[in-house]
Design a protein around this motif. Sequence first.
Motif, PDB file in Angstrom:
ATOM      1  N   GLN A 100       0.833  -1.200   0.000  1.00  0.00           N
ATOM      2  CA  GLN A 100       0.000   0.000   0.000  1.00  0.00           C
ATOM      3  C   GLN A 100       0.871   1.256   0.000  1.00  0.00           C
ATOM      4  O   GLN A 100       0.584   2.227  -0.706  1.00  0.00           O
ATOM      5  N   ARG A 101       1.941   1.236   0.787  1.00  0.00           N
ATOM      6  CA  ARG A 101       2.853   2.382   0.788  1.00  0.00           C
ATOM      7  C   ARG A 101       3.428   2.594  -0.601  1.00  0.00           C
ATOM      8  O   ARG A 101       3.511   3.732  -1.082  1.00  0.00           O
ATOM      9  N   ARG A 102       3.796   1.496  -1.275  1.00  0.00           N
ATOM     10  CA  ARG A 102       4.379   1.623  -2.604  1.00  0.00           C
ATOM     11  C   ARG A 102       3.357   2.149  -3.604  1.00  0.00           C
ATOM     12  O   ARG A 102       3.692   2.950  -4.486  1.00  0.00           O
ATOM     13  N   PHE A 103       2.111   1.698  -3.485  1.00  0.00           N
ATOM     14  CA  PHE A 103       1.054   2.233  -4.348  1.00  0.00           C
ATOM     15  C   PHE A 103       0.967   3.750  -4.207  1.00  0.00           C
ATOM     16  O   PHE A 103       0.823   4.478  -5.191  1.00  0.00           O
ATOM     17  N   GLU A 104       1.034   4.210  -2.969  1.00  0.00           N
ATOM     18  CA  GLU A 104       0.901   5.633  -2.723  1.00  0.00           C
ATOM     19  C   GLU A 104       2.118   6.396  -3.234  1.00  0.00           C
ATOM     20  O   GLU A 104       1.993   7.500  -3.777  1.00  0.00           O
ATOM     21  N   GLU A 105       3.305   5.824  -3.065  1.00  0.00           N
ATOM     22  CA  GLU A 105       4.519   6.480  -3.559  1.00  0.00           C
ATOM     23  C   GLU A 105       4.514   6.625  -5.085  1.00  0.00           C
ATOM     24  O   GLU A 105       4.992   7.631  -5.616  1.00  0.00           O
ATOM     25  N   THR A 106       3.987   5.617  -5.760  1.00  0.00           N
ATOM     26  CA  THR A 106       3.962   5.656  -7.220  1.00  0.00           C
ATOM     27  C   THR A 106       2.675   6.269  -7.759  1.00  0.00           C
ATOM     28  O   THR A 106       2.466   6.304  -8.972  1.00  0.00           O
ATOM     29  N   MET A 107       1.830   6.744  -6.853  1.00  0.00           N
ATOM     30  CA  MET A 107       0.613   7.477  -7.209  1.00  0.00           C
ATOM     31  C   MET A 107      -0.319   6.693  -8.121  1.00  0.00           C
ATOM     32  O   MET A 107      -0.738   7.154  -9.181  1.00  0.00           O
ATOM     33  N   LEU A 145       5.066  -8.905  -4.794  1.00  0.00           N
ATOM     34  CA  LEU A 145       6.358  -8.627  -4.186  1.00  0.00           C
ATOM     35  C   LEU A 145       6.266  -7.291  -3.470  1.00  0.00           C
ATOM     36  O   LEU A 145       5.647  -6.338  -3.974  1.00  0.00           O
ATOM     37  N   SER A 146       6.874  -7.192  -2.296  1.00  0.00           N
ATOM     38  CA  SER A 146       6.851  -5.941  -1.545  1.00  0.00           C
ATOM     39  C   SER A 146       8.181  -5.748  -0.832  1.00  0.00           C
ATOM     40  O   SER A 146       8.940  -6.700  -0.637  1.00  0.00           O
ATOM     41  N   PHE A 147       8.457  -4.502  -0.448  1.00  0.00           N
ATOM     42  CA  PHE A 147       9.685  -4.224   0.295  1.00  0.00           C
ATOM     43  C   PHE A 147       9.466  -3.016   1.201  1.00  0.00           C
ATOM     44  O   PHE A 147       8.583  -2.187   0.978  1.00  0.00           O
ATOM     45  N   GLU A 148      10.282  -2.935   2.245  1.00  0.00           N
ATOM     46  CA  GLU A 148      10.184  -1.851   3.224  1.00  0.00           C
ATOM     47  C   GLU A 148      10.776  -0.572   2.645  1.00  0.00           C
ATOM     48  O   GLU A 148      11.685  -0.617   1.814  1.00  0.00           O
ATOM     49  N   GLY A 149      10.242   0.553   3.083  1.00  0.00           N
ATOM     50  CA  GLY A 149      10.710   1.838   2.575  1.00  0.00           C
ATOM     51  C   GLY A 149      11.692   2.514   3.515  1.00  0.00           C
ATOM     52  O   GLY A 149      12.422   1.868   4.269  1.00  0.00           O
ATOM     53  N   ASP A 150      11.720   3.843   3.433  1.00  0.00           N
ATOM     54  CA  ASP A 150      12.590   4.674   4.260  1.00  0.00           C
ATOM     55  C   ASP A 150      14.058   4.278   4.077  1.00  0.00           C
ATOM     56  O   ASP A 150      14.517   4.107   2.959  1.00  0.00           O
ATOM     57  N   GLU A 151      14.780   4.090   5.191  1.00  0.00           N
ATOM     58  CA  GLU A 151      16.228   3.869   5.084  1.00  0.00           C
ATOM     59  C   GLU A 151      16.580   2.509   4.480  1.00  0.00           C
ATOM     60  O   GLU A 151      17.713   2.291   4.046  1.00  0.00           O
ATOM     61  N   TRP A 153      -4.919  10.680  -7.478  1.00  0.00           N
ATOM     62  CA  TRP A 153      -4.749   9.841  -6.288  1.00  0.00           C
ATOM     63  C   TRP A 153      -4.092  10.616  -5.155  1.00  0.00           C
ATOM     64  O   TRP A 153      -4.352  10.331  -3.976  1.00  0.00           O
ATOM     65  N   ILE A 154      -3.276  11.602  -5.484  1.00  0.00           N
ATOM     66  CA  ILE A 154      -2.714  12.447  -4.431  1.00  0.00           C
ATOM     67  C   ILE A 154      -3.828  13.194  -3.711  1.00  0.00           C
ATOM     68  O   ILE A 154      -3.889  13.254  -2.481  1.00  0.00           O
ATOM     69  N   VAL A 155      -4.746  13.771  -4.482  1.00  0.00           N
ATOM     70  CA  VAL A 155      -5.853  14.533  -3.904  1.00  0.00           C
ATOM     71  C   VAL A 155      -6.760  13.629  -3.079  1.00  0.00           C
ATOM     72  O   VAL A 155      -7.123  13.960  -1.935  1.00  0.00           O
ATOM     73  N   LEU A 156      -7.135  12.479  -3.657  1.00  0.00           N
ATOM     74  CA  LEU A 156      -8.047  11.582  -2.942  1.00  0.00           C
ATOM     75  C   LEU A 156      -7.447  11.099  -1.627  1.00  0.00           C
ATOM     76  O   LEU A 156      -8.124  11.052  -0.598  1.00  0.00           O
TER      77      LEU A 156
END
Length: 318
Positions: free
Chosen positions: A128-135, A191-197, A281-284
Amino acid sequence: MDQDAADYNAPILFESHMIWSREVAEDLWRQIVEMLPPFDVVELIKMPAEVEGLINPLAYLGDRQSELSCHATDLRRSWNEIDREVPRRTTLLRKIRGLERVAPVGFHLAQTPDEVRKITDVMLRQKQRRFEETMVPGFDVDRDKHDFFREGTPLFHREEMLTLFYLTAGETIVATIWGLVADKRYYAIMLSFEGDEWTKHSPGSILFYKALKWLHDKGYEWMDLGIGNEPWKLESCRTMITLSERSEAVTGRGRFYLARLRANAQLRATKAYQKLRPLKWIVLRSLRGRRHMTPADVDTGASLVYERRRGGPPPQPT
């Protein structure tokens, strides 16, 4: 399997000793259509020429090659040959050593129901975080996709079809691969991976590399990444499986439907649409106030979207 729609005319001996050709497939299709209730349009999509080594008669009905293809890694070769094809292998090995300097690195398969549930929750959050990062729309919009993983995972695990890989750095789960097994073929579906550092260490690529080695050692024949022409799939796989499709309108309503699909596809291909679509998607998501969603947030957000699609009450302002 790399033949295009124009090659489907060549007759091929089927295992039941039936000779397949375009003419035979079209005749069979006409018989099927005669038995069906009235309909407006036919859409046959994602049709490979073969399925598990068997000829796919439907592929003869395709009138064009699909834009998207399937991508896979042939594991029947020696590991040295496969290893040499890994993209930026030297850099990847350096990333592995760098991550090991940060924390002990572990490669795991989820075994127990509790472990499977825990890793699935992490995967949904990371994705879900990746979806949001890639808009792009994610689990907060696509309820069906979310429910497939949340509700289907324990069923697949119980039937021994699920193989869920995950990578840890210390106590942190930094990447996951959710996939299903059929005979000697592994289908890597999510496939998923952790973000940030953690991103700088490429944990997703590290896990993919280790999973590839594990599958090869266990005697699997294919690592299948499914349909999609994402750059990382094109880069990671040497085997491309082309697909055919067919769209046919039989009524005026069907012709209008197909014309609308073509118009929408042309609109989505414009530069203006490509620039504006992510802003939607940014606005929503800003309105929803869910920049970092937990698994519970995903459940809640998806439920609200699900209700609204079916005429239910809209979410109340908070």
